[in-house]
Every structure is written in C-alpha cells, then in structure tokens.
Design a protein around this motif. Structure first.
Motif, PDB file in Angstrom:
ATOM      1  N   GLU A 358       0.820  -1.209   0.000  1.00 40.07           N
ATOM      2  CA  GLU A 358       0.000   0.000   0.000  1.00 40.07           C
ATOM      3  C   GLU A 358       0.858   1.265   0.000  1.00 40.07           C
ATOM      4  O   GLU A 358       0.461   2.298  -0.558  1.00 40.07           O
ATOM      5  N   LEU A 359       2.043   1.177   0.613  1.00 34.78           N
ATOM      6  CA  LEU A 359       2.930   2.343   0.694  1.00 34.78           C
ATOM      7  C   LEU A 359       3.836   2.484  -0.527  1.00 34.78           C
ATOM      8  O   LEU A 359       4.648   3.404  -0.591  1.00 34.78           O
ATOM      9  N   GLY A 360       3.719   1.581  -1.489  1.00 41.79           N
ATOM     10  CA  GLY A 360       4.476   1.721  -2.718  1.00 41.79           C
ATOM     11  C   GLY A 360       5.695   0.838  -2.833  1.00 41.79           C
ATOM     12  O   GLY A 360       6.537   1.044  -3.714  1.00 41.79           O
ATOM     13  N   VAL A 361       5.806  -0.164  -1.949  1.00 43.07           N
ATOM     14  CA  VAL A 361       6.906  -1.133  -2.045  1.00 43.07           C
ATOM     15  C   VAL A 361       6.258  -2.510  -2.179  1.00 43.07           C
ATOM     16  O   VAL A 361       6.100  -3.229  -1.192  1.00 43.07           O
ATOM     17  N   PRO A 362       5.859  -2.889  -3.383  1.00 44.43           N
ATOM     18  CA  PRO A 362       5.120  -4.144  -3.562  1.00 44.43           C
ATOM     19  C   PRO A 362       5.938  -5.368  -3.159  1.00 44.43           C
ATOM     20  O   PRO A 362       7.100  -5.514  -3.546  1.00 44.43           O
ATOM     21  N   VAL A 363       5.322  -6.254  -2.392  1.00 42.03           N
ATOM     22  CA  VAL A 363       5.985  -7.482  -1.969  1.00 42.03           C
ATOM     23  C   VAL A 363       4.929  -8.554  -1.738  1.00 42.03           C
ATOM     24  O   VAL A 363       3.826  -8.261  -1.263  1.00 42.03           O
ATOM     25  N   ALA A 364       5.250  -9.775  -2.105  1.00 44.79           N
ATOM     26  CA  ALA A 364       4.381 -10.920  -1.839  1.00 44.79           C
ATOM     27  C   ALA A 364       5.002 -11.747  -0.718  1.00 44.79           C
ATOM     28  O   ALA A 364       6.200 -12.033  -0.738  1.00 44.79           O
ATOM     29  N   ALA A 365       4.198 -12.114   0.273  1.00 39.91           N
ATOM     30  CA  ALA A 365       4.702 -12.916   1.393  1.00 39.91           C
ATOM     31  C   ALA A 365       4.828 -14.370   0.975  1.00 39.91           C
ATOM     32  O   ALA A 365       3.890 -14.960   0.446  1.00 39.91           O
ATOM     33  N   GLY A 366       6.008 -14.965   1.201  1.00 36.59           N
ATOM     34  CA  GLY A 366       6.194 -16.387   0.967  1.00 36.59           C
ATOM     35  C   GLY A 366       5.965 -17.154   2.246  1.00 36.59           C
ATOM     36  O   GLY A 366       5.306 -16.680   3.168  1.00 36.59           O
ATOM     37  N   ASP A 367       6.527 -18.354   2.330  1.00 35.09           N
ATOM     38  CA  ASP A 367       6.420 -19.172   3.527  1.00 35.09           C
ATOM     39  C   ASP A 367       7.682 -18.968   4.369  1.00 35.09           C
ATOM     40  O   ASP A 367       8.738 -18.628   3.843  1.00 35.09           O
ATOM     41  N   LEU A 371      10.473 -11.996   5.380  1.00 32.23           N
ATOM     42  CA  LEU A 371       9.983 -11.415   4.137  1.00 32.23           C
ATOM     43  C   LEU A 371      11.168 -11.057   3.259  1.00 32.23           C
ATOM     44  O   LEU A 371      12.183 -10.552   3.749  1.00 32.23           O
ATOM     45  N   TRP A 372      11.027 -11.309   1.968  1.00 30.55           N
ATOM     46  CA  TRP A 372      12.074 -11.057   0.972  1.00 30.55           C
ATOM     47  C   TRP A 372      11.562  -9.932   0.077  1.00 30.55           C
ATOM     48  O   TRP A 372      10.752 -10.148  -0.810  1.00 30.55           O
ATOM     49  N   ILE A 373      12.031  -8.720   0.345  1.00 34.22           N
ATOM     50  CA  ILE A 373      11.394  -7.511  -0.196  1.00 34.22           C
ATOM     51  C   ILE A 373      12.168  -6.956  -1.382  1.00 34.22           C
ATOM     52  O   ILE A 373      13.351  -6.596  -1.255  1.00 34.22           O
ATOM     53  N   PRO A 374      11.534  -6.853  -2.556  1.00 36.23           N
ATOM     54  CA  PRO A 374      12.201  -6.264  -3.717  1.00 36.23           C
ATOM     55  C   PRO A 374      12.279  -4.740  -3.583  1.00 36.23           C
ATOM     56  O   PRO A 374      11.361  -4.107  -3.072  1.00 36.23           O
ATOM     57  N   LEU A 375      13.393  -4.177  -4.049  1.00 34.30           N
ATOM     58  CA  LEU A 375      13.634  -2.744  -3.924  1.00 34.30           C
ATOM     59  C   LEU A 375      13.998  -2.136  -5.280  1.00 34.30           C
ATOM     60  O   LEU A 375      14.610  -2.810  -6.113  1.00 34.30           O
ATOM     61  N   PRO A 376      13.691  -0.850  -5.469  1.00 33.23           N
ATOM     62  CA  PRO A 376      14.078  -0.185  -6.717  1.00 33.23           C
ATOM     63  C   PRO A 376      15.472   0.427  -6.671  1.00 33.23           C
ATOM     64  O   PRO A 376      15.926   1.001  -7.662  1.00 33.23           O
ATOM     65  N   VAL A 377      16.135   0.323  -5.514  1.00 32.34           N
ATOM     66  CA  VAL A 377      17.492   0.868  -5.346  1.00 32.34           C
ATOM     67  C   VAL A 377      18.332  -0.125  -4.570  1.00 32.34           C
ATOM     68  O   VAL A 377      17.820  -1.136  -4.068  1.00 32.34           O
TER      69      VAL A 377
END
Length: 446
Positions: A358-367, A371-377
C-alpha cells in the motif's frame, strides 16, 4: 620481503609455511614462491614442492589461482543468523522464531526422566524413532528409509557433506542461500555452485548447469526457502526429479527446516530410483533454537556413513534431549500451539506485506519466518537509511552466491512486531527507499 621457507620433504616444507603464517610473517593474501623458484632455492625436486603446496591447499591454508600463483588463504567471514550483539537499533534481521510461540518444556521435563543410558546402547531413543519414522515416511516413498539423529540440521548437513566430499568438490547451493549453508560449504573447503531460485524454488536450468559443472552434492530447501520464502511447486519438483534421474549417485540433501510450521505441502526432488539422498528436519523452528536436534532420513549406505561420522565425536545425541523432544511433539497441546504458530507467522508476514504494498513497495509474502522484499534501489543504501531511523535490517546481498541480483532485496523478520511497530517500520522502509533515491510504485516494479 624475503620468505625463509625451509625443508627437504613435502611435509617439512608445508610445516615451514604453516609456521610462517602462525608467526604473522605471511599474512592472508600474500603470495608464495613459484614451484620452480622454491624448488631451486631449496635444492629439491619440483614434485616435492607441488606435494607440499597440495597439502596446504587441502588443509585450506593456501589457495591456488592458476597462473596467478599460490597465496595464503583469506577466510571470508560469513554473516550469521541471530541477534546483532550490542546494537542499540531495533533488530528486524534476526531470522529467529517468536520466543512467545516456543512451547514451555518445564512440564515435559518433570516427567521425562528414565534410567541412565550407557555406552553401547542404541543411539536413538526407541520412542522417538517410532515417531520420527512415521513423520518422515509420510513424505518419502523409499521402503529402505533409515534414520539418524544429529545435533541440529546444520550438524547433519555438515556431516553429510563430509562423508561424501573432499576439499574443492563442488556443491550445488540455492542462490540466494541460507547463511548457515554458505558457511558450512566454505569452512568445509568445498566449491559452492550457485543454482538460482525463483518463486517456485530451485530452477531446473540452474540445477542442470550445476550438474554439468560436476557437483557431487545438491542442497535444496523444498519449502519456506531462506531467505526467499519460496516453496517448490508440484511441476517444479517433478522437473527437478527428472533432471536428477540421470545422476543417481549425486548426494541430494533436502533441508526441510520449517516442516511442521509450513503452510505449503512438502514436495521432494528425490526420485524413487535415486541412490544417495537425505531428508533433514530440525525441531529448532518450532521447539526453539536451543533444542539442538534433527532427524535425518536417508538411504542405508548414507545412513551407515553418517553413523560412522558420528562415532568418533559426539557418538549420539543426548537421550534426555531425545525424550524431551518426543514428549513435546506428541503432546496434543504442543501440536496445537505449533499449528497456531505457523498460522501466526503467515498472517503477520502477509499483513506486513500488504502494508508495504500500500505504501508503494510491492511485496508478496512467501512461507517461513521472513519477508524477501524487492527494492528499486541498492539494498545497502536502504538498510543504511533504516539505521538512521532506528532499525537494523539485512541487505539481501549477504545471501547471494553468484551474480548480483537484477532486483535488490531486503530480508526482514517482522512477525514479532506489534501493530504499531509494524506500521512504523513499513512507513520507514518506504521513506528509506525514497531517501536512497528510489521511486515508490504502488502498481509494482519492473
């Protein structure tokens, strides 16, 4: 600087080099004389120096870089899981389970005492063996399954690799990879070969390339892969089994570390005709890291070799610990608590992922726990910005074996945060991305 290496035999030359390293005369990264040069100065055959350098290489004291020569080894320090010592920052990089979700062993401890166990008795508690056989057999088809108990999953993987490999042998590891696996392979002196991981787990092309590169062992996490949270799909597991069918004597180790807590089904890459295999399940994620016990199911030959690796050292895992484990895992209240813990981790990770998205850092939760969070930088830039905001995070670079990932990542452990702290961390992650020069994108990132 003149290096005064002495000796007439290979052993004496190797001892001389070791002594120079121990005294600090030779330091990590320093070059050793060429084989021809040292043989000439010592007046020995070149093969004697080759043998000496071979002994030092096998011991991990030196490394050979082809035409670049032989150099004193510079052991890399591998980051480890757990709390950062002496940090004043809020640590969201631990990879730890929630201590409030770990069962209280006090009641079980009071009723588990029995007669003393003496030398020469069976190394596996009979009750634990019956339970573990049922637990492991539910997911493995081989009728000749054998069980071994070790002091945790890392101990099992270390011993399994040691019984099958020699220094410089190649091992296929997932990329990104569990930190303990990286450490185990490097300390063992093996050569890690990176196999990329995507949303369905270890990739088929990556495994095929690793086998073509001559790996003698494969370490795979079937579900809740750390750090990505990926679990093998049914199709992916079948494709990996098909690739391994042509390599039945490559040792396949499955590390099912999340087991009872996992929301995903177990899917094995061990085919019915595979000859060398092991499935390792630790109890540390659901009974606590201090419960240093893992069950390993394997083929008979691997089990016999693993038992031999145990004999000179620990010999067996404490029967008191085995009885405690059995008492806990067979307690209906504990089993319900483990199920609740698994649901809790999944729910908290999903809620935090939704906040970030919702804050603009899209991430899908795995098992899994993280959490493994993709970043633009760059992840390190974001983690530095988070430190300024009071958080200690872990850049995904630490888990990478091969080439830097196209999409930088951040690994966070957030399941034990209160709602208020989770809201604050999510907002700080978004702010850190902006401060590092990244662009927030609620619609997703390329």
């Amino acid at each position: 600087m003149t290096i005064e290496i002495t000796g007439r035999s290979a052993a004496d030359i190797a001892d001389s080099v070791r002594a120079l390293i121990e005294r600090g005369t030779l330091r990590p990264g320093d070059p050793l004389p060429s084989v021809r040069g040292l043989a000439g100065s010592l007046g020995v055959n070149r093969n004697t120096v080759v043998a000496a350098y071979g002994q030092l290489t096998a011991a991990g004291v030196v490394v050979t870089r082809g035409r670049g020569g032989t150099h004193v080894a510079d052991p890399e320090v591998v980051p480890q899981e757990g709390f950062a010592a002496d940090s004043v920052l809020r640590d969201v990089a631990t990879g730890n389970p929630d201590p409030d979700r770990i069962p209280d062993p006090s009641i079980a401890l009071a009723g588990m005492a029995g007669r003393p166990v003496l030398y020469g008795e069976p190394v596996i508690d009979p009750g634990l063996e019956r339970w573990a056989r049922e637990w492991m057999s539910a997911d493995l088809a081989p009728p000749d399954l054998r069980l071994t108990i070790t002091s945790g999953a890392a101990d099992a993987v270390d011993r399994l690799l040691a019984l099958a490999l020699v220094r410089e042998d190649a091992v296929a590891l997932e990329d990104p990879c569990f930190l303990t696996s990286i450490h185990t392979v490097r300390v063992g002196g093996y050569r890690p070969v990176a196999v990329p991981v995507d949303d369905e787990g270890m990739t088929v092309d990556g495994l095929r390339a690793a086998l073509d590169d001559g790996v003698r062992a494969v370490v795979c996490t079937p579900r809740a892969q750390n750090p990505t949270g990926a679990s093998l799909s049914a199709a992916r597991a079948a494709d990996l089994r098909a690739v391994l069918a042509d390599h039945p004597y490559v040792l396949v180790i499955e590390d099912d570390h999340f087991s009872m807590l996992s929301r995903d089904p177990f899917r094995s890459i061990i085919g019915p005709g595979h000859r060398r295999w092991a499935l390792v399940r630790s109890v540390s994620k659901f009974l606590g890291p201090d419960m240093c016990l893992a069950v390993t199911a394997s083929d008979p030959d691997t089990a016999d070799r693993l038992a031999m690796r145990l004999s000179p050292g620990t010999t067996w895992v404490s029967h008191l610990l085995q009885r405690l484990t059995l008492s806990l895992v067979t307690d209906p209240a504990v089993a319900a608590g483990i199920a609740d813990a698994g649901a809790h981790y999944a729910a908290r990770n999903a809620a935090f992922a939704a906040r970030l998205t919702e804050l603009g850092v899209p991430v899908a939760a795995g098992d899994g726990l993280n959490l493994w969070i993709p970043l633009p930088v760059a992840a390190r830039d974001v983690s530095e910005q988070l430190m300024r905001r009071g958080w200690l995070a872990r850049a995904g670079d630490e888990f990478v074996l091969g080439e830097p990932p196209a999409v930088p990542r951040l690994r966070l452990t957030v399941h034990d945060l209160s709602d208020d702290d989770a809201e604050r961390l999510a907002a700080d992650v978004a702010a850190a991305v902006r401060a590092a020069g990244g662009r927030l994108s609620p619609a997703g990132m390329e």
